[in-house]
Design a protein around this motif. Structure first.
Motif, PDB file in Angstrom:
ATOM      1  N   PRO A 300       0.917  -0.997  -0.104  1.00  0.00           N
ATOM      2  CA  PRO A 300      -0.221   0.064  -0.174  1.00  0.00           C
ATOM      3  C   PRO A 300       0.781   1.256  -0.363  1.00  0.00           C
ATOM      4  N   PHE A 301       0.403   2.315  -0.679  1.00  0.00           N
ATOM      5  CA  PHE A 301       1.199   3.509  -0.883  1.00  0.00           C
ATOM      6  C   PHE A 301       2.484   3.700   1.107  1.00  0.00           C
ATOM      7  N   ALA A 302       3.266   4.351  -0.334  1.00  0.00           N
ATOM      8  CA  ALA A 302       3.778   5.292   1.149  1.00  0.00           C
ATOM      9  C   ALA A 302       5.118   5.710   0.927  1.00  0.00           C
ATOM     10  N   THR A 337      -0.934   8.569   6.557  1.00  0.00           N
ATOM     11  CA  THR A 337      -1.483   8.929   8.039  1.00  0.00           C
ATOM     12  C   THR A 337      -0.159   9.077   8.005  1.00  0.00           C
ATOM     13  N   GLN A 338       0.207  10.353   8.775  1.00  0.00           N
ATOM     14  CA  GLN A 338       2.115  10.438   9.493  1.00  0.00           C
ATOM     15  C   GLN A 338       2.442   9.910  10.216  1.00  0.00           C
ATOM     16  N   THR A 339       3.871   9.464  10.080  1.00  0.00           N
ATOM     17  CA  THR A 339       4.278   8.240  10.879  1.00  0.00           C
ATOM     18  C   THR A 339       4.574   9.162  12.009  1.00  0.00           C
ATOM     19  N   LEU A 384       4.971   8.858   5.313  1.00  0.00           N
ATOM     20  CA  LEU A 384       3.687   8.960   5.163  1.00  0.00           C
ATOM     21  C   LEU A 384       2.553   7.371   5.176  1.00  0.00           C
ATOM     22  N   PHE A 385       2.133   6.396   5.613  1.00  0.00           N
ATOM     23  CA  PHE A 385       1.567   5.529   4.856  1.00  0.00           C
ATOM     24  C   PHE A 385      -0.022   5.929   4.321  1.00  0.00           C
ATOM     25  N   LEU A 386      -0.406   5.568   4.144  1.00  0.00           N
ATOM     26  CA  LEU A 386      -2.078   4.135   3.572  1.00  0.00           C
ATOM     27  C   LEU A 386      -2.127   2.358   4.463  1.00  0.00           C
ATOM     28  N   GLU A 387      -2.305   2.332   5.269  1.00  0.00           N
ATOM     29  CA  GLU A 387      -2.802   0.951   5.615  1.00  0.00           C
ATOM     30  C   GLU A 387      -1.865   0.577   6.564  1.00  0.00           C
ATOM     31  N   GLU A 388      -0.606   0.778   5.877  1.00  0.00           N
ATOM     32  CA  GLU A 388       0.262  -0.766   6.647  1.00  0.00           C
ATOM     33  C   GLU A 388       1.195   0.846   7.130  1.00  0.00           C
TER      34      GLU A 388
END
Length: 537
Positions: A300-302, A337-339, A384-388
């Motif tokens: 997933p996007f990162a 989401t911002q890690t 930044l990531f989506l899901e994982e």
């Protein structure tokens, strides 16, 4: 793209798109022709109409990758610029970088986001100081390097002497892809070793348009070029014999470097550079996370932020966070989401950037650079990531060597002054240090090079309408320290402890002797060197 598990066709599409990406930076010493080459590459890809100039950047009306007024006035690159364009069914993400040593932090951030580097060497000067510094950074990051000998239309060094210097100083084996026909200053064309043909160049419209190129067989070249041709064949043969023929595995492994000759200002040899990038530069591949585990391009996007820049578009007064897409598909409007903070935000304003020009982008794939507009919470190095959840390695801060106190010239504009300082710190233009003793009205600005202060002064006056005055401090060294050092060094001559905005304490010293004296008198204090191995928080 839904947030469901990707179907096989979508996974295949992501791999296909990643394989089409070539993301690279151009590195060199100042005035080696870096921005000129950037523009020449864009010209050959037919994404700009003319190269705007003919004889050096100082005379240019407009250089597509230089958008800051100071860059145009001085003819240098101060801020890295991102250009994305297509060539031969390949998507090129070209990151132009500042060559000046004072802006090495910005260059280092860009090198964290690319898969390959083009090392530009001035034919008359060989490998210069800043080129070698940037080469070392590329080596640390295991970036494959293509070497371009530029300005062959001007008198310069002997081609074989340049090959020897590259071998001795970088340890890389030169592998010629093209070889200059004619000595430096008499650039007739190149022997294209891949296709075994002579490409003869003629300038077109003083170099503002693509050079007129004609191709000849070796036999025809021998007839028309005489000794120039036979010398080129002999010299290239010597390099191949003493090193090796072109081998893409050696290039990717970082043990050898393809060699090409050019004159970017005349657009000679530029198409060959583009073709070499498309054919041999590594595509977007799995990038390791902070634990060293490669993240698959079909995950997933990162991605991560490698640059934040304001003032690129005066009409909008916004700022842009540049994201390198590492995995998955970026879709405009997706909530990521911002890690660092764990907070989510929608990527509503996503744009593809071409110098200072922008257009809305709906999708981006691994290797692409996306500009997120007005994502004010993002900082350089943020993942930044989506899901994982994923976190990519931090981008380090350099050790500052120059320090100045900043004060607003007009006390009534203190709000604008404070906002400007915060924004420039946010972008990574300057490091900002504070202490209770100095107060918020007199922050200490810390820089790698003195020209950074000129950029700060210029932008504070023009972007934030908050003119300021600077007062130089005597410090020349900084060390990572702790809160305990503040009272311990409060009254010690030649030293001061300040708090950086990321929460790190920096102890500043006049010189190495002051540092050694304090290390001797206060052996229990924490005083750690700031190096590229120290990750930023």
């Amino acid at each position: 793209m839904s947030q469901e598990v990707l179907n096989p066709a979508r996974v295949q599409e992501i791999h296909h798109q990643a394989s089409r990406r070539r993301t690279f930076a151009v590195i060199s010493h100042p005035d080696a022709g870096k921005s000129t080459l950037t523009e020449a590459l864009a010209l050959h890809a037919k994404v700009i109409g003319t190269a705007g100039a003919s004889s050096g950047k100082a005379n240019r009306k407009e250089t597509v990758s230089d958008w800051m007024q100071m860059e145009k006035d001085r003819g240098i690159s101060i801020s890295s610029a991102a250009l994305q364009f297509s060539y031969r069914d390949t998507v090129i993400n070209l990151l132009d970088t500042p060559g000046h040593a004072d802006f090495s932090e910005d260059t280092y951030r860009v090198l964290a986001a690319v898969d390959c580097a083009v090392m530009l060497v001035d034919a008359a000067k060989g490998l210069e100081t800043q080129t070698m510094k940037l080469f070392e950074v590329c080596k640390q990051r295991n970036l494959p390097i293509i070497t371009v000998i530029n300005k062959w239309d001007r008198p310069g060094l002997d081609a074989l002497a340049l090959m020897d210097e590259i071998t001795e100083r970088t340890g890389l084996q030169p592998m010629p892809l093209t070889w200059a026909v004619g000595i430096s200053g008499d650039f007739r064309g190149v022997w294209d070793l891949r296709n075994d043909r002579f490409a003869r160049f003629a300038r077109n419209n003083a170099g503002a348009n693509i050079a007129i190129t004609e191709y000849f067989t070796p036999e025809e070249a021998a007839e028309t070029q005489g000794n120039n041709w036979s010398d080129a064949v002999d010299e290239a043969g010597l390099v191949i014999e003493s090193n090796l023929e072109f081998n893409v595995e050696s290039f990717h492994a970082g043990t050898a470097t393809p060699i090409l000759f050019s004159s970017a200002a005349l657009n000679f040899g530029v198409k060959e550079i583009l073709d070499a990038l498309v054919d041999f530069a590594p595509p977007a591949a799995p990038r390791p996370d902070i634990d060293g585990e490669p993240r698959s391009v079909d995950a997933p996007f990162a991605g991560f932020v490698f640059k934040v820049q304001a003032g690129m578009n005066k009409a909008h007064r916004d700022h842009v966070a540049f994201i390198r897409v590492c995995s998955g598909v970026f879709e405009r409007g997706m909530v990521v989401t911002q890690t660092r903070t764990g907070k989510s935000f929608a990527t509503k304003y996503a744009q593809q950037v071409f110098g200072r020009e922008r257009e809305v982008i709906d999708e981006a794939y691994p290797g692409d650079v996306v500009g997120l507009v007005n994502a004010s919470s993002l900082r350089v190095g943020d993942s930044l990531f989506l899901e994982e959840p994923v976190e990519f390695p931090a981008i380090p801060l350099f050790a500052p060597e120059h320090f100045q106190v900043a004060r607003s010239q007009d006390p009534s504009r203190f709000k604008q002054f404070r906002r400007g300082i915060e924004q420039l710190e946010h972008e990574g233009v300057i490091q900002v240090l504070r202490s209770d003793v100095r107060g918020d009205q007199a922050p200490v600005l810390a820089a790698v090079g003195p020209m950074q202060f000129e950029v700060v002064e210029d932008r504070m006056a023009h972007d934030f309408n908050a003119p300021m005055r600077l007062e130089r401090l005597p410090y020349s060294m900084a060390r990572i320290s702790t809160a305990e050092a503040m009272p311990a060094l409060a009254n010690v001559p030649g030293a001061e402890v300040l708090l950086r905005s990321d929460g790190e304490y920096l102890a500043l010293f006049n010189d190495v002797w002051a540092l050694r004296r304090i290390e001797k008198n206060h052996p229990n204090l924490t005083l750690l060197p700031i190096g590229t191995h120290n990750p930023a928080k």
